[in-house]
Design a protein around this motif. Structure first.
Motif, short mmCIF file in Angstrom:
data_model
loop_
_atom_site.label_atom_id
_atom_site.label_comp_id
_atom_site.label_asym_id
_atom_site.label_seq_id
_atom_site.Cartn_x
_atom_site.Cartn_y
_atom_site.Cartn_z
N GLU A 169 51.09 76.52 -65.10
CA GLU A 169 50.20 77.61 -64.70
C GLU A 169 49.64 78.33 -65.93
OE1 GLU A 169 47.94 79.98 -62.31
OE2 GLU A 169 49.05 78.16 -61.82
N CYS A 170 50.47 78.54 -66.95
CA CYS A 170 49.99 79.18 -68.17
C CYS A 170 48.97 78.29 -68.88
CB CYS A 170 51.16 79.51 -69.10
SG CYS A 170 52.13 80.95 -68.60
N SER A 175 43.48 77.22 -70.44
CA SER A 175 42.35 76.28 -70.44
C SER A 175 41.08 76.95 -69.94
CB SER A 175 42.68 75.07 -69.56
OG SER A 175 43.77 74.34 -70.07
N GLU A 176 41.22 77.78 -68.91
CA GLU A 176 40.06 78.50 -68.38
C GLU A 176 39.49 79.47 -69.42
OE1 GLU A 176 41.50 80.37 -64.87
OE2 GLU A 176 41.47 78.53 -63.66
N GLN A 177 40.39 80.08 -70.18
CA GLN A 177 39.94 81.06 -71.17
C GLN A 177 39.21 80.41 -72.35
OE1 GLN A 177 42.82 83.94 -72.46
NE2 GLN A 177 43.34 84.58 -70.39
N ILE A 178 39.68 79.23 -72.78
CA ILE A 178 39.07 78.61 -73.95
C ILE A 178 37.96 77.62 -73.57
CG2 ILE A 178 41.16 78.90 -75.33
CD1 ILE A 178 41.71 75.91 -74.95
N GLY A 179 37.83 77.35 -72.27
CA GLY A 179 36.73 76.50 -71.82
C GLY A 179 36.97 75.02 -71.94
N ARG A 208 47.58 85.41 -78.95
CA ARG A 208 47.01 86.54 -78.22
C ARG A 208 47.19 86.37 -76.72
NH1 ARG A 208 41.41 87.35 -81.77
NH2 ARG A 208 42.39 88.52 -83.49
N PHE A 209 47.02 85.15 -76.26
CA PHE A 209 47.21 84.84 -74.84
C PHE A 209 48.66 85.10 -74.43
CE2 PHE A 209 48.57 81.58 -71.75
CZ PHE A 209 47.74 81.89 -70.68
N ALA A 210 49.60 84.63 -75.24
CA ALA A 210 51.02 84.81 -74.93
C ALA A 210 51.42 86.29 -74.98
CB ALA A 210 51.87 84.01 -75.92
#
Length: 227
Positions: A169-170, A175-179, A208-210
């Protein structure tokens, strides 16, 4: 030589009280009586919500609420402030898996796919829902303070590699955030890649994501406690 600034150096000494020492009216009374000779030693009592470092399901916490509601008043008889120390929000580690309750939330997963025993994924909607109820119950006990323990951390989780949760899920959310799709093994390799002197942009984005997952969880705790 200038004078030392003593105005802001007052020390508050907290006695952390394990759950078994106040889990019943009789044990609470004996604990308070035992501590009376030491009432001038400490300034406050921090009452642990549980005993053990693995993730503690909310369903196991609910029956303890009446004791957590009454205990702070007894410790205040010693002249101390009294609050509740939430030992497990996401979990530290599980020292005795065979005796620990099963987690009702997804576990933390490292970059090699190893799963942390007794530690939850901080981004999981199920964890966030349990966290809301956990801190709502605790805030309802009227403690003088709520101590969030240091299980909310990015690294140093026993038995797994550092730098956040790499569960499916993470990875999907990242993946959605970095495209683009983030494969666990490829992402781990890219994070470790030495790009000096240039900045490793993937590593920065992942950290930053973590971090954001824990920041969001702490913000949820704050909203719940002050609701």
């Amino acid at each position: 030589m200038g004078k030392a600034d003593t105005a802001s150096t007052a020390c508050v000494l907290s006695l952390r009280v394990p759950w078994p020492l106040y889990e019943s009216a009789g044990r609470l009374a004996r604990t308070v009586e035992f501590l009376k000779p030491f009432r001038t030693v400490f300034n406050e009592a921090a009452l642990f919500t549980e005993y053990g470092h693995g993730y503690f399901p909310v369903e196991r916490l609910r029956p303890r609420v009446p004791f957590m509601r009454d205990a702070p008043f007894r410790f205040r008889e010693l002249g101390w402030s009294a609050g509740i120390n939430v030992l497990s929000t996401v979990g530290h580690f599980c020292e005795a898996p065979q005796f620990h309750p099963a987690m009702p939330v997804p576990p933390l997963t490292d970059c090699d796919g190893a799963v942390a025993e007794g530690v939850a994924c901080p981004r999981s909607p199920a964890l966030i829902e349990e966290t809301r109820e956990r801190y709502s119950l605790i805030a309802g006990c009227g403690p003088g303070f709520i101590w969030v323990d240091d299980d909310i951390k990015l690294n140093y989780v026993r038995g797994i590699k550092p730098s956040g949760c790499f569960c499916d899920e993470c990875l999907r959310t990242f993946s959605e955030q970095i495209g683009k799709e983030a494969d666990r093994a490829a992402l781990a390799a890219e994070i470790r890649r030495d790009t000096w002197p240039a900045a490793n942009k993937v590593r920065i984005a992942w950290i930053r994501f973590a971090e954001d997952a824990y920041c969001r969880l702490l913000a949820e705790i704050e909203r719940t406690v002050h609701a």
